[in-house]
Each structure stands twice: as structure tokens, then as C-alpha cells.
Design a protein around this motif. Structure first.
Motif, mmCIF file in Angstrom:
data_model
loop_
_atom_site.group_PDB
_atom_site.id
_atom_site.type_symbol
_atom_site.label_atom_id
_atom_site.label_comp_id
_atom_site.label_asym_id
_atom_site.label_seq_id
_atom_site.Cartn_x
_atom_site.Cartn_y
_atom_site.Cartn_z
ATOM 1 N N ALA A 196 38.205 44.315 42.837
ATOM 2 C CA ALA A 196 39.288 44.959 43.595
ATOM 3 C C ALA A 196 38.841 45.286 45.018
ATOM 4 O O ALA A 196 39.608 45.164 45.975
ATOM 5 C CB ALA A 196 39.753 46.221 42.877
ATOM 6 N N LEU A 197 37.589 45.677 45.153
ATOM 7 C CA LEU A 197 37.048 46.016 46.476
ATOM 8 C C LEU A 197 36.954 44.768 47.359
ATOM 9 O O LEU A 197 37.187 44.823 48.569
ATOM 10 C CB LEU A 197 35.665 46.637 46.281
ATOM 11 N N LEU A 198 36.613 43.639 46.737
ATOM 12 C CA LEU A 198 36.416 42.398 47.500
ATOM 13 C C LEU A 198 37.700 41.602 47.693
ATOM 14 O O LEU A 198 37.780 40.763 48.589
ATOM 15 C CB LEU A 198 35.403 41.502 46.776
ATOM 16 N N GLY A 199 38.695 41.808 46.841
ATOM 17 C CA GLY A 199 39.929 41.027 46.900
ATOM 18 C C GLY A 199 40.402 40.754 45.497
ATOM 19 O O GLY A 199 40.770 41.678 44.768
ATOM 20 N N ALA A 200 40.359 39.477 45.103
ATOM 21 C CA ALA A 200 40.770 39.116 43.747
ATOM 22 C C ALA A 200 39.994 37.895 43.280
ATOM 23 O O ALA A 200 40.560 36.847 42.993
ATOM 24 C CB ALA A 200 42.276 38.861 43.702
ATOM 25 N N SER A 235 50.517 45.312 36.650
ATOM 26 C CA SER A 235 50.156 44.400 35.547
ATOM 27 C C SER A 235 49.531 45.255 34.461
ATOM 28 O O SER A 235 48.857 46.237 34.772
ATOM 29 C CB SER A 235 49.067 43.402 35.975
ATOM 30 N N SER A 236 49.690 44.870 33.221
ATOM 31 C CA SER A 236 48.897 45.560 32.206
ATOM 32 C C SER A 236 47.445 45.111 32.364
ATOM 33 O O SER A 236 47.151 44.128 33.049
ATOM 34 C CB SER A 236 49.417 45.258 30.795
ATOM 35 N N GLY A 237 46.516 45.837 31.765
ATOM 36 C CA GLY A 237 45.098 45.513 31.921
ATOM 37 C C GLY A 237 44.672 45.732 33.361
ATOM 38 O O GLY A 237 44.970 46.762 33.956
ATOM 39 N N ASP A 238 43.986 44.756 33.925
ATOM 40 C CA ASP A 238 43.530 44.799 35.311
ATOM 41 C C ASP A 238 44.265 43.700 36.070
ATOM 42 O O ASP A 238 44.170 42.527 35.696
ATOM 43 C CB ASP A 238 42.015 44.554 35.344
ATOM 44 N N ALA A 239 44.968 44.063 37.131
ATOM 45 C CA ALA A 239 45.740 43.078 37.908
ATOM 46 C C ALA A 239 44.834 42.009 38.517
ATOM 47 O O ALA A 239 45.309 40.943 38.912
ATOM 48 C CB ALA A 239 46.532 43.784 39.000
ATOM 49 N N GLY A 240 43.539 42.272 38.578
ATOM 50 C CA GLY A 240 42.604 41.310 39.144
ATOM 51 C C GLY A 240 42.018 40.352 38.130
ATOM 52 O O GLY A 240 41.292 39.431 38.481
ATOM 53 N N VAL A 241 42.309 40.547 36.836
ATOM 54 C CA VAL A 241 41.806 39.661 35.772
ATOM 55 C C VAL A 241 43.019 38.984 35.117
ATOM 56 O O VAL A 241 43.756 39.623 34.374
ATOM 57 C CB VAL A 241 40.990 40.464 34.736
ATOM 58 N N TYR A 242 43.224 37.709 35.423
ATOM 59 C CA TYR A 242 44.398 36.956 34.960
ATOM 60 C C TYR A 242 45.706 37.641 35.375
ATOM 61 O O TYR A 242 46.733 37.441 34.733
ATOM 62 C CB TYR A 242 44.375 36.753 33.440
ATOM 63 N N GLY A 243 45.670 38.473 36.414
ATOM 64 C CA GLY A 243 46.875 39.145 36.870
ATOM 65 C C GLY A 243 47.342 38.588 38.208
ATOM 66 O O GLY A 243 46.940 37.503 38.619
ATOM 67 N N LEU A 244 48.180 39.362 38.902
ATOM 68 C CA LEU A 244 48.828 38.849 40.110
ATOM 69 C C LEU A 244 48.101 39.201 41.410
ATOM 70 O O LEU A 244 48.592 38.883 42.493
ATOM 71 C CB LEU A 244 50.279 39.338 40.167
ATOM 72 N N ALA A 245 46.943 39.844 41.326
ATOM 73 C CA ALA A 245 46.259 40.280 42.553
ATOM 74 C C ALA A 245 45.981 39.121 43.508
ATOM 75 O O ALA A 245 46.155 39.245 44.719
ATOM 76 C CB ALA A 245 44.957 41.008 42.202
ATOM 77 N N ILE A 280 44.300 46.946 46.082
ATOM 78 C CA ILE A 280 44.159 46.621 44.658
ATOM 79 C C ILE A 280 43.564 47.835 43.939
ATOM 80 O O ILE A 280 42.498 48.323 44.317
ATOM 81 C CB ILE A 280 43.223 45.413 44.447
ATOM 82 N N VAL A 281 44.250 48.307 42.909
ATOM 83 C CA VAL A 281 43.773 49.451 42.113
ATOM 84 C C VAL A 281 43.376 48.912 40.734
ATOM 85 O O VAL A 281 44.237 48.526 39.940
ATOM 86 C CB VAL A 281 44.870 50.525 41.971
ATOM 87 N N PRO A 282 42.064 48.857 40.449
ATOM 88 C CA PRO A 282 41.643 48.199 39.206
ATOM 89 C C PRO A 282 42.003 49.004 37.964
ATOM 90 O O PRO A 282 42.192 50.223 38.030
ATOM 91 C CB PRO A 282 40.124 48.106 39.366
ATOM 92 N N GLY A 283 42.075 48.310 36.830
ATOM 93 C CA GLY A 283 42.380 48.951 35.556
ATOM 94 C C GLY A 283 41.427 48.483 34.472
ATOM 95 O O GLY A 283 40.546 47.652 34.709
ATOM 96 N N VAL A 284 41.605 49.025 33.277
ATOM 97 C CA VAL A 284 40.782 48.623 32.131
ATOM 98 C C VAL A 284 41.366 47.327 31.573
ATOM 99 O O VAL A 284 42.489 47.308 31.067
ATOM 100 C CB VAL A 284 40.770 49.713 31.046
ATOM 101 N N THR A 285 40.612 46.240 31.692
ATOM 102 C CA THR A 285 41.103 44.948 31.224
ATOM 103 C C THR A 285 40.962 44.838 29.702
ATOM 104 O O THR A 285 40.217 45.607 29.072
ATOM 105 C CB THR A 285 40.380 43.795 31.953
ATOM 106 N N ALA A 286 41.682 43.869 29.115
ATOM 107 C CA ALA A 286 41.721 43.747 27.653
ATOM 108 C C ALA A 286 40.352 43.424 27.059
ATOM 109 O O ALA A 286 40.113 43.732 25.889
ATOM 110 C CB ALA A 286 42.736 42.684 27.242
ATOM 111 N N SER A 287 39.439 42.824 27.834
ATOM 112 C CA SER A 287 38.113 42.589 27.249
ATOM 113 C C SER A 287 37.413 43.919 26.988
ATOM 114 O O SER A 287 36.758 44.086 25.952
ATOM 115 C CB SER A 287 37.268 41.649 28.106
ATOM 116 N N SER A 288 37.581 44.891 27.873
ATOM 117 C CA SER A 288 36.974 46.210 27.656
ATOM 118 C C SER A 288 37.702 47.014 26.585
ATOM 119 O O SER A 288 37.068 47.594 25.693
ATOM 120 C CB SER A 288 36.976 47.008 28.970
ATOM 121 N N SER A 289 39.026 47.065 26.647
ATOM 122 C CA SER A 289 39.761 47.895 25.675
ATOM 123 C C SER A 289 39.731 47.262 24.290
ATOM 124 O O SER A 289 39.635 47.963 23.275
ATOM 125 C CB SER A 289 41.195 48.136 26.139
#
Lengths: 250, 250
Positions: free
Chosen positions: A122-126, B83-93, B110-119
């Protein structure tokens, strides 16, 4: 969370600032009498939860730290064992569950957090929008040959690659060695990024090419990203597209 | 976050329940006039933030959804694209940052979230404590041959493997096909786990062997984990140790 004795929360606290804590993580810590963690993690949390008992062990005392937490929980205290990031990603969740076999009276609940691959991205982009591999450069518990093989195969698979533990006082040259291995497979121009001290004082994002990576400064608070064949620098940010659609549509 | 116009937050909301939101994600959504998201994600957030304008586009309208969000922000509204999970992991970021090149007046955060691999890992135990590879089985934007190659190389590298998008209405057999590919490299007894509907009604964790994986039911709300050579089932949970220390200490 109801009233429960003999419970041990294993809590990922995210990048380290209060804003990166999930509501569940904050609730677990607030509900605990005792917080057990590496001193750096304890110091990040203490200002927000000052009225707790904080216990720690030195850096390489992970097993002792887990047993400290399990014993406190077995003794009837509510305990949170904390890791920065996600306790389930290069954290103590696995070791706790293993050692917990000897403490059948303690219920262990893992509370996930935002790991450095997500917060650094998130800090770097995507950079992580498509498939990626996460590799730790610490050879304390893994033979270096295994790390080397993983880097090579991850590059051949065109994964975006995230490097945890790129360097420490004992392993100053690991990032440079990893970059040299990747350069045998990947082009010098491949976009890379470094996320330093995510969510803490001194937070910084740095973008470079793979050729420049060996000379970059990194420490145990740095997370490194190596793009895949589609990753680009756009408006100063590292961006990986969602797939290979452009290749498929000539 | 100070008073700012022309700002677009791209927010990962975690597994979907209120407890999985970080404080920063909750603050970004609370500070927004407009929430843009796929209808399933909007419905998860709406009960907690009822006084917002919610906009959506159909499932395959991702580009339109990003433009909707960018246009609303350019028009002076505060917007969160979720996005659910993290918008930066398979999301729209990534798509937002790409399209944002045409909206230079909009600052994208970009505000990161807990992605499905972690949860999902937390629900199953601690399968991701060591190096892992994340692979999406959706071939909508990636040729299947590329997915197949990544699975094979990830297995050869002894990564723990996380599968996103293991199946959908259009791709019922992708999980079975992926398991067959992995079985060419990995033993039938390899421990695996499925995390269903993490953080939502119907949440369930399921542990099985790789041989049993092809017959398992999965949908777009399932995340699948394939252990590495060290992964074990301990007390009903999937646990990967931190390294290969046991091998090194004969």
C-alpha cells in the motif's frame, strides 16, 4: 468475546501504529491482563494500552516467550501474545500452537493482522495485485540453499516476490546476494520497491530497478518487493496489473 | 486525516465483519461521503456505516467502478472504494492507480486490510508461518497455462501454497484441476485446509489431504491452503513450523 479464563490470544498488531490495528486485535488486547511480546512490539502497543502487565524475552527467546504466555494463561490470566504484522506470517502462531499441545487447558485464538506485504504494498502503490511469493532471507532456521532455490523458482514462475527479513546486523549482505540470484533469471530493469519502517517514525517508500537493489540499504524493518514481468512504475508508484489481458488481446 | 477534497481512499475491509476492519479503514470510510464497491462488499459494510451514499456496478464492471469512484472524487466528494480483504491483493488498487493517471487532481490513498491468506490461515491454525506463494485460479485475465506453471514451480520450491478464487459458477472444476497438477509433484498425504466464508455467516474451517482436495466443495468465498513438506495437523489445526531446524540438527 465473552468471559473466559485460560485463553491466549495470538495477536497480529499490523504495521505498528494504532491505525493499523483491527477492531478484533484492539479488543483482544483490551481484554487481556498480560501482554507478552518482543520489546520493540511491546513498546509500540504500550502507549495505547498503558494499564497492562507487559512481559518480554530477548530477541532469540521465541520459545521461552511462547511458554511464558501459555503459562500465564494456564495460571488463569487473560493473555495476548503479540507480533507486529500478522502473527501467522513469519510470526509465533505456529510455535504457540505446537507448544500449546502441552497446555490442553488453554484455548488459543489467532487474531490475524495486516502483514508487511500488504502494508508495504500500500505504501509503494499496488505491486501485489497478481500472484506473488513471499520469501524470508533469514537463514537462522532455513538453509541458504533452500532460500536460493525458492528465489530462482519464484522468478521463473513470474511471481511478484516479497522479501521479509532482507538484512540484519548478522546478515548485512543477504539482500545483495538475493538480488544477484534473481538477476540470473530477471532483467536488470525489473522495477522493485523497498518499504522502510512501515507505519512508524521514518516510514519511507523507495522505488528502484533490480540492478540497483544490491546497493540499497535495508534492515530488519524493511520489506522488499520485486515486480513481475508486467509491473510498471506509474506516477511514482509500483503497480502490477491484474493479469495478462494485454498479451491475450493482440 | 485532515480536511481534504479530491481524495479517494482505496480501502481493504478485511474478512467482512466489523472486527476485521483496521482503525484506519474505519476512519477512511467514516470520513467519506460516498462508498463505491461490489454489491456484496457494500452490503457487508452498510450496517456499520448506514449514512453514506453507496454506489455499485455489476461484478465484471471493475473498470467502470474505478472510474465511478475517481469521477466522484474529482467532483469534490470524499470517496472510499472498498474491497473485501486487502484491495492491494487481487483487488482494485492497481486498476485505480492506472486509471488515476487521467485524474491528476485526485489523490489516491491505499488503506491496507487483512487479506484472506491471513484471515484464512488464522481460522485454520498457522499454515503460513514460513515462505508461501499465492495463486489465483481465475483464468479470466491470466492464461491457464501460466497458472499451471506457477502451481508446479511453487510445489517444486516447497512453498506453502494459498489458492484464491478456487471456483466460481463458470469455473467449477478449477480446484480439482489445480489439485491434480500439484499431485504430480506433491504426495497424496500432504495436509491441506479450506477456509470458507471467513468472518461471515457460515464460516467454516476444513482440513484434508491433497488426495481429498479435488472432491471438496469450494466457491468464490473459499480460500485454500496446501502445506509445505513440514506442515502438520496438530490438535485439529494446520501448522507449519518456522523453518527446517529439525533437519539441520540430526
Amino acid at each position: 468475546m465473552n468471559e473466559m479464563d485460560h485463553i491466549l490470544f495470538v495477536v497480529g498488531t499490523g504495521p505498528g501504529n494504532r491505525g493499523g490495528l483491527t477492531a478484533d486485535a484492539a479488543r483482544a488486547i483490551a481484554a487481556s491482563d498480560v501482554i507478552v511480546g518482543y520489546s520493540v512490539y511491546n513498546d509500540l502497543i504500550r502507549p495505547h494500552f498503558p494499564d497492562k502487565e507487559y512481559l518480554t524475552t530477548p530477541m532469540r527467546g521465541e520459545e521461552k516467550r511462547c511458554i511464558l504466555a501459555l503459562e500465564a494463561a494456564a495460571g488463569g490470566k487473560r493473555v495476548s501474545l503479540i507480533s507486529s504484522g500478522d502473527a501467522g506470517v513469519y510470526g509465533l502462531a505456529g510455535l504457540v500452537l505446537t507448544l500449546a499441545q502441552k497446555f490442553p487447558q488453554v484455548a488459543v485464538k489467532i487474531v490475524p493482522g495486516v502483514t508487511a506485504s500488504s502494508s508495504g504494498a500500500a505504501l509503494l502503490g499496488a505491486p501485489l495485485v497478481h500472484d506473488y511469493a513471499s520469501v524470508s532471507l533469514s537463514d537462522a532456521l532455513t538453509p541458504w540453499e533452500k532460500i536460493e532455490k525458492r528465489l530462482t523458482l519464484a522468478a521463473e514462475a513470474d511471481f511478484v516476490i516479497v522479501l521479509y527479513n532482507p538484512a540484519s546486523r548478522r546478515r548485512r549482505d543477504h539482500l545483495a546476494r538475493a538480488a544477484e540470484i534473481l538477476l540470473k533469471v530477471l532483467p536488470e530493469t525489473r522495477p522493485c520497491g523497498l518499504a522502510h519502517r512501515i507505519g512508524r517514525d521514518g516510514e519511507a517508500a523507495e522505488i528502484c530497478t533490480l540492478a540497483d537493489l544490491p546497493a540499497k540499504a535495508a534492515d530488519m524493518f524493511t520489506t522488499v518487493f520485486i515486480g513481475n514481468s508486467q509491473t510498471r512504475v506509474l506516477g511514482g508508484r509500483l503497480v502490477t496489473p491484474r493479469g495478462y489481458a494485454a498479451e491475450q488481446q493482440p
